[in-house]
Scaffold this motif. Sequence first.
Motif, mmCIF file in Angstrom:
data_model
loop_
_atom_site.group_PDB
_atom_site.id
_atom_site.type_symbol
_atom_site.label_atom_id
_atom_site.label_comp_id
_atom_site.label_asym_id
_atom_site.label_seq_id
_atom_site.Cartn_x
_atom_site.Cartn_y
_atom_site.Cartn_z
ATOM 1 N N ASP A 84 0.879 -1.124 -0.115
ATOM 2 C CA ASP A 84 -0.059 0.026 -0.018
ATOM 3 C C ASP A 84 0.939 1.052 -0.181
ATOM 4 O OD1 ASP A 84 -1.838 2.176 0.509
ATOM 5 O OD2 ASP A 84 -3.037 0.861 2.004
ATOM 6 N N ALA A 86 0.081 4.148 0.416
ATOM 7 C CA ALA A 86 -0.336 4.905 1.817
ATOM 8 C C ALA A 86 0.219 4.408 3.085
ATOM 9 C CB ALA A 86 -1.774 5.259 1.671
ATOM 10 N N ARG A 88 2.508 4.565 6.345
ATOM 11 C CA ARG A 88 3.045 5.602 6.787
ATOM 12 C C ARG A 88 4.197 5.035 7.712
ATOM 13 N NH1 ARG A 88 0.022 10.486 8.163
ATOM 14 N NH2 ARG A 88 1.584 10.653 9.923
ATOM 15 N N TYR A 110 -1.628 4.466 8.107
ATOM 16 C CA TYR A 110 -1.554 4.605 6.922
ATOM 17 C C TYR A 110 -2.245 5.862 6.543
ATOM 18 C CZ TYR A 110 -1.494 -0.588 6.122
ATOM 19 O OH TYR A 110 -0.853 -1.681 6.100
ATOM 20 N N ASP A 111 -1.851 6.716 5.421
ATOM 21 C CA ASP A 111 -2.406 7.959 5.276
ATOM 22 C C ASP A 111 -3.904 7.989 5.027
ATOM 23 O OD1 ASP A 111 0.142 9.454 5.491
ATOM 24 O OD2 ASP A 111 0.647 9.015 3.502
ATOM 25 N N TRP A 112 -4.441 6.806 4.587
ATOM 26 C CA TRP A 112 -5.998 6.842 4.427
ATOM 27 C C TRP A 112 -6.812 6.775 5.574
ATOM 28 C CZ3 TRP A 112 -7.369 2.290 6.363
ATOM 29 C CH2 TRP A 112 -6.631 1.350 6.371
ATOM 30 N N GLU A 113 -6.015 6.700 6.613
ATOM 31 C CA GLU A 113 -6.782 6.605 8.094
ATOM 32 C C GLU A 113 -7.589 8.021 8.082
ATOM 33 O OE1 GLU A 113 -4.831 4.963 11.545
ATOM 34 O OE2 GLU A 113 -3.168 4.472 10.187
ATOM 35 N N ASP A 115 -8.835 11.581 9.615
ATOM 36 C CA ASP A 115 -7.649 12.584 9.952
ATOM 37 C C ASP A 115 -7.826 12.786 11.400
ATOM 38 O OD1 ASP A 115 -7.184 13.543 7.140
ATOM 39 O OD2 ASP A 115 -8.424 14.945 7.063
ATOM 40 N N VAL A 118 -5.443 9.610 12.536
ATOM 41 C CA VAL A 118 -4.400 8.995 11.800
ATOM 42 C C VAL A 118 -2.987 9.412 12.914
ATOM 43 C CG1 VAL A 118 -3.926 11.145 10.544
ATOM 44 C CG2 VAL A 118 -2.985 9.124 9.816
#
Length: 156
Positions: A84, A86, A88, A110-113, A115, A118
């Motif tokens: 993935d 995304a 982190r 992950y960046d998709w968590e 806001d 995250v």
Amino acid sequence: MTSDWRADRIGSALRGENPTVLRRLDAGFAVIGDVQFLPGYSVLLTDEPGVERLSDLPRPRRLAYLADLDRLGEAVERACRAADPAFRRVNLEILGNKDPFLHAHIWPRYDWEPDHLVQKPVWLYTPDHWHDPRHALTPAHDPLRAAITAELDGSV
């Protein structure tokens, strides 16, 4: 997966009956987590029944356990980064507040968590993340499971 092995995660791992085991390591078992709302979540279980905390281990076993934690953390990081874009980082935690045996959590982040989560501890995720069947470990996680295992095998 049946629930029988969950009542004795370490004993079932020692008997070869714990289906979440990825690999036996020097001082514990690398297992993939029962929940996968953060794909790649893994746990390092001690291989010594009755050990509740890191300080219960003699120093050489303690250091071996921490080396296994490092090894599993790096394997999760490599596998999740490849799976993935995304990805982190990984967070490593030894908490032991719920389960009375030594274990360490390896949480990929992950960046998709969302806001609001995250940059917070995973324990702030809502209860449905922990109990909803859509977040449970399933055969859909087999490719990531295999990738973590391959990384463990390559890190010897």
